[in-house]
Design a protein around this motif. Sequence first.
Motif, PDB file in Angstrom:
ATOM      1  N   LEU A 149       0.847  -1.190   0.000  1.00 49.87           N
ATOM      2  CA  LEU A 149       0.000   0.000   0.000  1.00 49.87           C
ATOM      3  C   LEU A 149       0.884   1.241   0.000  1.00 49.87           C
ATOM      4  CD1 LEU A 149      -2.635  -1.217   2.594  1.00 49.87           C
ATOM      5  CD2 LEU A 149      -2.829  -1.173   0.118  1.00 49.87           C
ATOM      6  N   ILE A 150       0.432   2.253  -0.704  1.00 52.27           N
ATOM      7  CA  ILE A 150       1.204   3.487  -0.802  1.00 52.27           C
ATOM      8  C   ILE A 150       0.267   4.655  -0.580  1.00 52.27           C
ATOM      9  CG2 ILE A 150       2.642   4.942  -2.288  1.00 52.27           C
ATOM     10  CD1 ILE A 150       3.441   2.350  -3.766  1.00 52.27           C
ATOM     11  N   TYR A 151       0.622   5.509   0.324  1.00 52.55           N
ATOM     12  CA  TYR A 151      -0.207   6.670   0.622  1.00 52.55           C
ATOM     13  C   TYR A 151       0.074   7.786  -0.376  1.00 52.55           C
ATOM     14  CZ  TYR A 151      -2.176  10.672   3.015  1.00 52.55           C
ATOM     15  OH  TYR A 151      -2.904  11.788   3.319  1.00 52.55           O
ATOM     16  N   GLY A 152      -0.977   8.351  -0.914  1.00 51.24           N
ATOM     17  CA  GLY A 152      -0.831   9.521  -1.770  1.00 51.24           C
ATOM     18  C   GLY A 152      -0.635   9.227  -3.242  1.00 51.24           C
ATOM     19  N   GLU A 153      -0.309   8.004  -3.599  1.00 51.85           N
ATOM     20  CA  GLU A 153      -0.134   7.672  -5.021  1.00 51.85           C
ATOM     21  C   GLU A 153      -1.429   7.058  -5.521  1.00 51.85           C
ATOM     22  OE1 GLU A 153       3.411   5.592  -6.040  1.00 51.85           O
ATOM     23  OE2 GLU A 153       4.646   6.836  -4.729  1.00 51.85           O
ATOM     24  N   THR A 154      -2.347   7.921  -5.883  1.00 48.35           N
ATOM     25  CA  THR A 154      -3.674   7.495  -6.281  1.00 48.35           C
ATOM     26  C   THR A 154      -4.234   8.437  -7.336  1.00 48.35           C
ATOM     27  OG1 THR A 154      -5.931   7.135  -5.473  1.00 48.35           O
ATOM     28  CG2 THR A 154      -4.630   8.790  -4.307  1.00 48.35           C
ATOM     29  N   LEU A 155      -5.210   7.962  -8.058  1.00 45.10           N
ATOM     30  CA  LEU A 155      -5.911   8.821  -9.014  1.00 45.10           C
ATOM     31  C   LEU A 155      -6.750   9.861  -8.285  1.00 45.10           C
ATOM     32  CD1 LEU A 155      -7.277   6.064 -11.442  1.00 45.10           C
ATOM     33  CD2 LEU A 155      -5.356   7.604 -11.844  1.00 45.10           C
ATOM     34  N   TYR A 156      -7.009   9.612  -7.015  1.00 43.83           N
ATOM     35  CA  TYR A 156      -7.894  10.451  -6.219  1.00 43.83           C
ATOM     36  C   TYR A 156      -7.088  11.317  -5.259  1.00 43.83           C
ATOM     37  CZ  TYR A 156     -10.861   6.817  -8.109  1.00 43.83           C
ATOM     38  OH  TYR A 156     -11.490   5.956  -8.951  1.00 43.83           O
ATOM     39  N   LYS A 157      -6.205  12.129  -5.796  1.00 40.71           N
ATOM     40  CA  LYS A 157      -5.294  12.951  -5.001  1.00 40.71           C
ATOM     41  C   LYS A 157      -5.992  13.804  -3.954  1.00 40.71           C
ATOM     42  CE  LYS A 157      -0.928  12.605  -6.080  1.00 40.71           C
ATOM     43  NZ  LYS A 157      -0.025  12.032  -5.139  1.00 40.71           N
ATOM     44  N   LYS A 158      -7.151  14.312  -4.287  1.00 44.66           N
ATOM     45  CA  LYS A 158      -7.855  15.202  -3.364  1.00 44.66           C
ATOM     46  C   LYS A 158      -8.684  14.430  -2.336  1.00 44.66           C
ATOM     47  CE  LYS A 158      -6.704  19.146  -5.368  1.00 44.66           C
ATOM     48  NZ  LYS A 158      -6.349  20.398  -4.798  1.00 44.66           N
ATOM     49  N   ALA A 159      -8.609  13.111  -2.357  1.00 46.86           N
ATOM     50  CA  ALA A 159      -9.274  12.268  -1.361  1.00 46.86           C
ATOM     51  C   ALA A 159      -8.320  11.145  -0.973  1.00 46.86           C
ATOM     52  CB  ALA A 159     -10.575  11.722  -1.916  1.00 46.86           C
ATOM     53  N   GLU A 160      -7.037  11.484  -0.845  1.00 43.23           N
ATOM     54  CA  GLU A 160      -6.020  10.453  -0.646  1.00 43.23           C
ATOM     55  C   GLU A 160      -6.145   9.718   0.692  1.00 43.23           C
ATOM     56  OE1 GLU A 160      -2.264  12.413  -1.174  1.00 43.23           O
ATOM     57  OE2 GLU A 160      -2.576  13.733   0.523  1.00 43.23           O
ATOM     58  N   ASP A 161      -6.653  10.373   1.722  1.00 44.48           N
ATOM     59  CA  ASP A 161      -6.839   9.680   2.995  1.00 44.48           C
ATOM     60  C   ASP A 161      -7.892   8.585   2.847  1.00 44.48           C
ATOM     61  OD1 ASP A 161      -5.078  11.561   3.974  1.00 44.48           O
ATOM     62  OD2 ASP A 161      -6.590  12.712   5.060  1.00 44.48           O
ATOM     63  N   TYR A 162      -9.028   8.959   2.292  1.00 38.24           N
ATOM     64  CA  TYR A 162     -10.111   8.002   2.071  1.00 38.24           C
ATOM     65  C   TYR A 162      -9.646   6.877   1.141  1.00 38.24           C
ATOM     66  CZ  TYR A 162     -14.944   6.519   0.952  1.00 38.24           C
ATOM     67  OH  TYR A 162     -16.111   5.812   0.775  1.00 38.24           O
ATOM     68  N   TRP A 193      -7.702   4.207   3.060  1.00 38.94           N
ATOM     69  CA  TRP A 193      -8.515   3.301   3.874  1.00 38.94           C
ATOM     70  C   TRP A 193      -9.317   2.342   2.998  1.00 38.94           C
ATOM     71  CZ3 TRP A 193      -5.451   3.889   7.330  1.00 38.94           C
ATOM     72  CH2 TRP A 193      -5.078   5.115   7.854  1.00 38.94           C
ATOM     73  N   ILE A 194      -9.739   2.791   1.824  1.00 36.73           N
ATOM     74  CA  ILE A 194     -10.405   1.895   0.873  1.00 36.73           C
ATOM     75  C   ILE A 194      -9.415   0.820   0.413  1.00 36.73           C
ATOM     76  CG2 ILE A 194     -11.410   1.736  -1.450  1.00 36.73           C
ATOM     77  CD1 ILE A 194     -13.382   2.971   0.480  1.00 36.73           C
ATOM     78  N   ASP A 195      -8.165   1.213   0.151  1.00 34.17           N
ATOM     79  CA  ASP A 195      -7.135   0.239  -0.239  1.00 34.17           C
ATOM     80  C   ASP A 195      -6.933  -0.803   0.854  1.00 34.17           C
ATOM     81  OD1 ASP A 195      -6.765   1.520  -2.662  1.00 34.17           O
ATOM     82  OD2 ASP A 195      -4.881   2.502  -2.074  1.00 34.17           O
TER      83      ASP A 195
END
Length: 189
Positions: A81-94, A97-99
């Motif tokens: 799992l990697i924090y912040g490396e997502t398509l959903y940059k503006k909802a990276e915390d959520y 947790w989904i990951d």
Amino acid sequence: RMDADDISLPERFEKQIKLMEDTNLDICGAHFFIINEYNNYLSTRVVSCKIDFNKMILARSVPFPHGAVMFKKSFYKKHHLIYGETLYKKAEDYALWIDFAEYHASISNVDEFLFKYRHMEHSLSKQDVNYQHALKLSKKYIEKNHKELDGLFEIYQNKISSLNDFEVEQFSYFMIKTIFKSKTLTLLT
């Protein structure tokens, strides 16, 4: 990831670690107080301490205060799992947790107030949240887990009196969605 202006109460780590060890949790939070910039009490938030119910909450929200979260490093590393490396940059915390949930993380909270979250009107977290990203994440989570979520709904509709206010708020979301879904299916058939 606790913000510098939030406050952990003295026994927070000890109590979270104990619950994680006793119940084999992967993620653990706690109830929290909401305070303002002058440390004045604004309100409280009692979160869910039911492991299965937290799966339902993740469909639209986060079942713990982000800054009070403790999770197993081994789980995080095992699933890459990697924090912040997502398509959903503006909802990276959520998104994080989904990951975790996608890998069947066991999630709960200590049934005590162990954290003070500082509410600031103009904080970066308030400005940066993109609700479109959060809604896309929610929709994706619901689509992937709809059978399990429907099963949880069936269980808890008969146990509504056992839910706290936060859980009732979250459950209501599912009740309304289910009523509309069944009425829509009836109209279409």
